[in-house]
Design an enzyme around this catalytic site. Structure first.
Site, PDB file in Angstrom:
ATOM      1  N   ASP A   1     -10.179  -3.234  -5.394  1.00  0.00           N
ATOM      2  CA  ASP A   1      -9.082  -2.350  -4.661  1.00  0.00           C
ATOM      3  C   ASP A   1      -9.284  -1.142  -5.404  1.00  0.00           C
ATOM      4  O   ASP A   1      -9.039  -1.105  -6.644  1.00  0.00           O
ATOM      5  CB  ASP A   1      -7.698  -2.793  -4.575  1.00  0.00           C
ATOM      6  CG  ASP A   1      -6.803  -1.959  -3.627  1.00  0.00           C
ATOM      7  OD1 ASP A   1      -7.119  -0.710  -3.577  1.00  0.00           O
ATOM      8  OD2 ASP A   1      -5.528  -2.350  -3.736  1.00  0.00           O
TER       9      ASP A   1
ATOM     10  N   HIS B   1      -8.228  -4.712  -0.764  1.00  0.00           N
ATOM     11  CA  HIS B   1      -7.021  -4.031  -0.502  1.00  0.00           C
ATOM     12  C   HIS B   1      -6.725  -4.700   0.989  1.00  0.00           C
ATOM     13  O   HIS B   1      -7.429  -4.644   1.814  1.00  0.00           O
ATOM     14  CB  HIS B   1      -7.120  -2.494  -0.420  1.00  0.00           C
ATOM     15  CG  HIS B   1      -6.048  -1.864   0.016  1.00  0.00           C
ATOM     16  ND1 HIS B   1      -4.933  -1.709  -1.347  1.00  0.00           N
ATOM     17  CD2 HIS B   1      -5.510  -1.311   1.191  1.00  0.00           C
ATOM     18  CE1 HIS B   1      -4.027  -0.773  -0.756  1.00  0.00           C
ATOM     19  NE2 HIS B   1      -4.231  -0.616   0.690  1.00  0.00           N
TER      20      HIS B   1
ATOM     21  N   SER C   1       0.848  -1.156   0.055  1.00  0.00           N
ATOM     22  CA  SER C   1      -0.075  -0.016  -0.026  1.00  0.00           C
ATOM     23  C   SER C   1       0.877   1.225  -0.053  1.00  0.00           C
ATOM     24  O   SER C   1       1.817   1.508  -0.971  1.00  0.00           O
ATOM     25  CB  SER C   1      -0.968  -0.049   1.157  1.00  0.00           C
ATOM     26  OG  SER C   1      -1.978   1.084   1.174  1.00  0.00           O
TER      27      SER C   1
END
Length: 308
Positions: free
Chosen positions: A250, A280, A154
């Site tokens: 995501d 995600h 991320s």
């Protein structure tokens, strides 16, 4: 395919929690830290220790994971998500243990400074400094600095990509690879189609991403800076080989895949995998969700292939 039923069940368990973007930062951090108790057990490693280094903004904490076996081991410097604002060495302890055990790397996890107390460029400055520290200390840690790997998930994937760019442009050790796990690669506006398709209902939302960016980058005029949005870097040639993993559900899916495409077009060897049915952050559920376990195995195998 539909959202993985195992992930859907996990999302349902947290459905009553306040939305991140509605909370004060301290409360949002506490909410994320509370999730640690629900995470599945991680793979065993030989040792976990902590060290302190002097970073650009003061003391910087590092957590070091040593795999079983005889060193020197490949050296992985890992940068955690979430959003440059939340999470910690503790929230990502399981991911680091799984990467260490599965890849055979000695993993140095970096407790970089968080926004909004420390907005851009504090995080990338810390990550670059920690990478130089890890390389300089590699022999004493039992690692091989010539087999340097950068990794992150991320926002940490953003920081890994940015660190690779800075090592190329500013001089420094050349990593043998970069593992970018559902990375942030671009500013939230105007956003890609996956920002609209997955704006709600799959954990990370568009509103939360805007909240993260608002804390990390108060000056939106910097949104095209390559150290903010690596996707907007004019030239990606000469960067280390990359693994890029994305998740079907995501908001960041498309920007991760666009970055992989631009790396490949620049002549960088890339392995790009979109994980169907995943959302995600799905790698937190390695060992409990089959897709997450398979994706972690892929990441570890790829790291082994490039670190020798």
């Amino acid at each position: 395919m539909a959202l993985d039923p195992q992930l859907a069940a996990l999302l349902a368990l947290g459905a009553g929690a306040p939305r991140t973007e509605t909370l004060p930062v301290a409360a949002a951090r506490a909410q994320y830290e509370a999730r640690i108790a629900a995470m599945p057990p991680a793979a065993p490693v030989a040792a976990v220790t902590e060290r302190m280094m002097q970073g650009p903004g003061g003391p910087l904490r590092l957590r070091i994971y040593t795999p079983p076996g005889e060193g020197p081991f490949p050296l992985m410097v890992f940068f955690h998500g979430s959003g440059f604002v939340l999470c910690s060495l503790d929230t990502h302890d399981g991911i680091c243990r799984n990467l260490c055990a599965g890849s055979g790397c000695l993993v140095v996890s970096v407790d970089y400074r968080l926004a909004p107390e420390h907005p851009f460029p504090a995080a990338p400055e810390d990550c670059l400094a920690a990478t130089h520290w890890a390389v300089a200390q590699a022999a004493g840690l039992g690692a091989d600095a010539a087999r340097l790997m950068l990794a992150g998930d991320s926002a940490g994937g953003n920081l890994a990509a940015v660190t690779a760019l800075r090592l190329r442009d500013e001089g420094g050790p050349r990593p043998v690879g970069q593992a970018l796990l559902y990375p942030v690669t671009d500013w939230h506006s105007p956003g890609t189609p996956s920002y609209a398709e997955n704006a709600e209902g799959y954990g990370l939302t568009r509103a939360t991403m805007e909240w993260f960016w608002g804390h990390y980058l108060p000056d939106a005029s910097l949104s095209a800076h390559p150290h903010v949005a690596p996707l907007r870097t004019p030239d990606l040639a000469g960067l280390p080989p990359a693994l890029v993993q994305s998740a079907e559900y995501d908001p960041l899916r498309d920007e991760a895949e666009l970055y992989a495409g631009r790396l490949s077009a620049a002549g960088v060897p890339v392995r790009m995998t979109r994980w169907p049915g995943m959302n995600h952050g799905f790698l937190f559920w390695t060992g409990r969700v089959e897709g997450a376990t398979a994706a972690m195995a892929e990441a570890c195998a790829w790291v082994r292939s490039v670190t020798g």
